[in-house]
Design an enzyme around this catalytic site. Structure first.
Site, PDB file in Angstrom:
ATOM      1  N   ASN A  41      -9.952   0.137   0.785  1.00 60.08           N
ATOM      2  CA  ASN A  41      -8.891   0.060   0.872  1.00 60.08           C
ATOM      3  C   ASN A  41      -8.439  -0.273  -0.613  1.00 60.08           C
ATOM      4  O   ASN A  41      -8.541  -1.690  -0.896  1.00 60.08           O
ATOM      5  CB  ASN A  41      -8.073  -0.637   2.019  1.00 60.08           C
ATOM      6  CG  ASN A  41      -6.739  -0.830   2.078  1.00 60.08           C
ATOM      7  OD1 ASN A  41      -6.109  -0.260   0.902  1.00 60.08           O
ATOM      8  ND2 ASN A  41      -5.872  -1.392   3.036  1.00 60.08           N
ATOM      9  N   HIS A  55      -3.170   7.050   3.499  1.00 62.96           N
ATOM     10  CA  HIS A  55      -3.428   5.868   2.808  1.00 62.96           C
ATOM     11  C   HIS A  55      -4.967   5.555   3.691  1.00 62.96           C
ATOM     12  O   HIS A  55      -5.318   5.950   4.877  1.00 62.96           O
ATOM     13  CB  HIS A  55      -2.804   4.753   3.459  1.00 62.96           C
ATOM     14  CG  HIS A  55      -3.080   3.439   2.944  1.00 62.96           C
ATOM     15  ND1 HIS A  55      -3.480   3.173   1.762  1.00 62.96           N
ATOM     16  CD2 HIS A  55      -3.134   2.129   3.788  1.00 62.96           C
ATOM     17  CE1 HIS A  55      -3.836   1.858   1.671  1.00 62.96           C
ATOM     18  NE2 HIS A  55      -3.620   1.100   2.860  1.00 62.96           N
ATOM     19  N   CYS A 109       0.656  -1.074   0.108  1.00 63.20           N
ATOM     20  CA  CYS A 109       0.026  -0.110  -0.095  1.00 63.20           C
ATOM     21  C   CYS A 109       0.979   1.192   0.023  1.00 63.20           C
ATOM     22  O   CYS A 109       0.446   2.495  -0.134  1.00 63.20           O
ATOM     23  CB  CYS A 109      -0.792  -0.114   1.078  1.00 63.20           C
ATOM     24  SG  CYS A 109      -1.988  -1.328   1.331  1.00 63.20           S
TER      25      CYS A 109
HETATM   26  N1  ACO Z   1     -18.139  -8.786  10.502  1.00 63.17           N
HETATM   27  C1  ACO Z   1     -18.541  -8.960  11.614  1.00 63.17           C
HETATM   28  N2  ACO Z   1     -17.556  -9.388  12.606  1.00 63.17           N
HETATM   29  C2  ACO Z   1     -16.198  -9.425  12.218  1.00 63.17           C
HETATM   30  C3  ACO Z   1     -15.989  -9.171  10.796  1.00 63.17           C
HETATM   31  C4  ACO Z   1     -16.922  -8.752   9.933  1.00 63.17           C
HETATM   32  N3  ACO Z   1     -16.579  -8.452   8.670  1.00 63.17           N
HETATM   33  N4  ACO Z   1     -14.635  -9.305  11.070  1.00 63.17           N
HETATM   34  C5  ACO Z   1     -14.098  -9.479  12.151  1.00 63.17           C
HETATM   35  N5  ACO Z   1     -15.610  -9.877  12.975  1.00 63.17           N
HETATM   36  C6  ACO Z   1     -15.483 -10.270  14.247  1.00 63.17           C
HETATM   37  C7  ACO Z   1     -14.117 -11.122  14.647  1.00 63.17           C
HETATM   38  O1  ACO Z   1     -14.444 -12.554  14.422  1.00 63.17           O
HETATM   39  C8  ACO Z   1     -14.249 -11.011  16.245  1.00 63.17           C
HETATM   40  O2  ACO Z   1     -15.136 -11.814  16.666  1.00 63.17           O
HETATM   41  P1  ACO Z   1     -14.911 -12.610  18.091  1.00 63.17           P
HETATM   42  O3  ACO Z   1     -14.586 -11.446  19.139  1.00 63.17           O
HETATM   43  O4  ACO Z   1     -16.075 -13.382  18.314  1.00 63.17           O
HETATM   44  O5  ACO Z   1     -13.571 -13.403  17.985  1.00 63.17           O
HETATM   45  C9  ACO Z   1     -14.704  -9.557  16.486  1.00 63.17           C
HETATM   46  O6  ACO Z   1     -15.341  -9.095  15.139  1.00 63.17           O
HETATM   47  C10 ACO Z   1     -13.501  -8.554  16.646  1.00 63.17           C
HETATM   48  O7  ACO Z   1     -12.756  -8.674  15.737  1.00 63.17           O
HETATM   49  P2  ACO Z   1     -11.349  -7.829  15.767  1.00 63.17           P
HETATM   50  O8  ACO Z   1     -10.470  -8.411  14.680  1.00 63.17           O
HETATM   51  O9  ACO Z   1     -10.897  -7.808  17.331  1.00 63.17           O
HETATM   52  O10 ACO Z   1     -11.725  -6.471  15.290  1.00 63.17           O
HETATM   53  P3  ACO Z   1     -11.093  -5.064  15.133  1.00 63.17           P
HETATM   54  O11 ACO Z   1     -11.892  -4.058  15.890  1.00 63.17           O
HETATM   55  O12 ACO Z   1      -9.548  -5.034  15.400  1.00 63.17           O
HETATM   56  O13 ACO Z   1     -11.371  -4.850  13.598  1.00 63.17           O
HETATM   57  C11 ACO Z   1     -10.375  -4.623  11.667  1.00 63.17           C
HETATM   58  C12 ACO Z   1     -10.770  -5.421  12.632  1.00 63.17           C
HETATM   59  C13 ACO Z   1     -11.416  -3.510  11.223  1.00 63.17           C
HETATM   60  C14 ACO Z   1      -9.617  -5.455  10.399  1.00 63.17           C
HETATM   61  C15 ACO Z   1      -9.003  -3.846  12.356  1.00 63.17           C
HETATM   62  O14 ACO Z   1      -8.078  -4.571  13.094  1.00 63.17           O
HETATM   63  C16 ACO Z   1      -8.249  -3.121  11.395  1.00 63.17           C
HETATM   64  O15 ACO Z   1      -8.671  -2.020  10.710  1.00 63.17           O
HETATM   65  N6  ACO Z   1      -7.071  -3.576  11.232  1.00 63.17           N
HETATM   66  C17 ACO Z   1      -5.979  -2.784   9.991  1.00 63.17           C
HETATM   67  C18 ACO Z   1      -6.619  -3.490   8.835  1.00 63.17           C
HETATM   68  C19 ACO Z   1      -5.619  -2.795   7.681  1.00 63.17           C
HETATM   69  O16 ACO Z   1      -5.836  -1.230   7.716  1.00 63.17           O
HETATM   70  N7  ACO Z   1      -5.257  -3.402   6.718  1.00 63.17           N
HETATM   71  C20 ACO Z   1      -4.719  -3.116   5.503  1.00 63.17           C
HETATM   72  C21 ACO Z   1      -3.417  -2.120   5.903  1.00 63.17           C
HETATM   73  S1  ACO Z   1      -2.329  -2.076   5.090  1.00 63.17           S
HETATM   74  C22 ACO Z   1      -2.816  -2.270   3.644  1.00 63.17           C
HETATM   75  O17 ACO Z   1      -3.689  -1.343   3.256  1.00 63.17           O
HETATM   76  C23 ACO Z   1      -2.754  -3.460   2.731  1.00 63.17           C
END
Ligand code: ACO
Length: 339
Positions: free
Chosen positions: A296, A266, A126
């Site tokens: 993204n 980003h 990215c």
């Molecule tokens: N819908 C519903 N529930 C979901 C989803 C979804 N799409 N995805 C995950 N969950 C659930 C999980 O299973 C988990 O359930 P559990 O508690 O029963 O185990 C719960 O939601 C919480 O999951 P977390 O992973 O803790 O959620 P978090 O608040 O961390 O959010 C997210 C997840 C949005 C992916 C966040 O961690 C994030 O934004 N990380 C950065 C991702 C990113 O930016 N990636 C790309 C960057 S670099 C590039 O661009 C390639």
């Protein structure tokens, strides 16, 4: 009205490098959060509150990364009022090249008729577009090339696991482009900072499809050629790396965050952007955000946002702008430009 910088911006570069044209392209097809909630166990509410994303664009099956890249490039070329034959170098930042080789930049060259250009791809996930800006700047300031086309383009939906709700809600497709050239005068790239940390290469990656793990008849069902991500760790590292890149780029430019008219980050997650705004001590309104519409789009994200900010008048001649990105690798970059 333009603010006076807190101290004189300094450029140690021998030649000023300006962005003289921008362009972007996103595919027509829209996939909404509602659509996704019929594909995996998720909801509009979950996606919106955790990421800020409402919809994303999906490229057609026969629409390749180079097709999107070429469309964005042609718009940048038109705005720059140059001929494709004036381009000396084409850099395509992508994690989803048309093929492992030849470079996607070569396909773009053919599509836009830039017959005199050298072509190569940049693999910095990215963060790749700003890596491209830094490389372009080095070639131009050293008088090696006059005119460089930098493109960020990705078809992340081609490497998305559509059964994994942790990742499939995050990504979309698109391309953004910029023409860089020495123009004279003071407007242009003031500072760039790029960095990487291979220690975290296992928190955001695609394990299959390369030489380490080629896709074979035996492993085809394992979804190896898709994005694998440890979301929480990526989130943490993204905030730290983008903050540090922003501060280094500002410091090198001799500017304060309060001199900046617009931050173009980003577009991964609104919560990441909010955390950075909070830690930099500036309001969210200073950030250009379009991730609600596109999700993204990886290397394309900051380039599409730059083009939109440029064409909509959100950034104006003489404004100081800060671009800051983060990606798998890990990779990060910050760039300050006087527009
Ligand atoms: N819908 C519903 N529930 C979901 C989803 C979804 N799409 N995805 C995950 N969950 C659930 C999980 O299973 C988990 O359930 P559990 O508690 O029963 O185990 C719960 O939601 C919480 O999951 P977390 O992973 O803790 O959620 P978090 O608040 O961390 O959010 C997210 C997840 C949005 C992916 C966040 O961690 C994030 O934004 N990380 C950065 C991702 C990113 O930016 N990636 C790309 C960057 S670099 C590039 O661009 C390639």
């Amino acid at each position: 009205m333009k603010r006076q910088p807190s101290s004189s911006p300094r450029s140690t570069k021998r030649r000023t490098v300006s962005i003289i044209g921008t362009g972007s392209y996103v595919p027509e097809k829209i996939l909404t959060n509602e659509d996704l909630s019929r594909m995996v166990d998720t909801s509009d509410e979950w996606i919106t509150t955790r990421t800020g994303i409402k919809q994303r664009r999906i490229a057609a099956k026969d629409e390749n990364t180079s097709d999107m890249a070429a469309k964005a490039a042609l718009k940048a070329i038109e705005q720059a009022k140059i001929s494709p034959k004036e381009i000396n170098l084409i850099l395509v930042a992508t994690a989803t090249p048309d093929m492992l080789f030849p470079a996607t930049a070569c396909f773009v060259q053919k599509k836009i008729g830039a017959t005199k250009a050298a072509c190569l791809d940049i693999s910095a996930a990215c963060a790749g577009f700003l890596f491209g800006v830094e490389i372009a700047q080095q070639f131009i300031t050293s008088h090696t090339y006059d005119t460089v086309l930098v493109i960020g383009a990705d078809k992340l939906t081609s490497i998305t696991n559509w059964t994994d709700r942790n990742t499939c809600v995050l990504f979309g497709d698109g391309a953004g482009a910029a023409i860089l050239r020495h123009r004279g005068g003071s407007h242009g790239v003031i500072s760039t900072h790029i960095g990487s940390d291979g220690q975290y290469s296992d928190i955001l990656f695609m394990p299959g499809g390369g030489s380490r793990c080629p896709i074979t008849r035996d492993n085809v069902d394992l979804n190896l050629a898709t994005i694998h991500m440890t979301g929480k760790e990526v989130y943490k590292q993204a905030v730290t790396a983008m903050l540090s890149a922003a501060k280094k780029a500002l410091e090198q430019a001799g500017l304060s965050i309060h001199d900046i008219a617009c931050v173009i980050p980003h577009q991964a997650n609104l919560r990441i952007i909010e955390a950075i705004a909070d830690r930099l001590g500036i309001p969210l309104e200073k950030f250009y955000v379009n991730l609600d519409r596109y999700g993204n789009t990886s290397a394309a994200a900051v380039a599409i946002a730059l083009d939109e900010a440029n064409r909509s008048g959100r950034i104006k001649s003489g404004d100081y702008i800060l671009m800051v990105v983060f990606g798998g690798g890990l990779t990060w970059a910050g760039t300050v430009i006087e527009w």
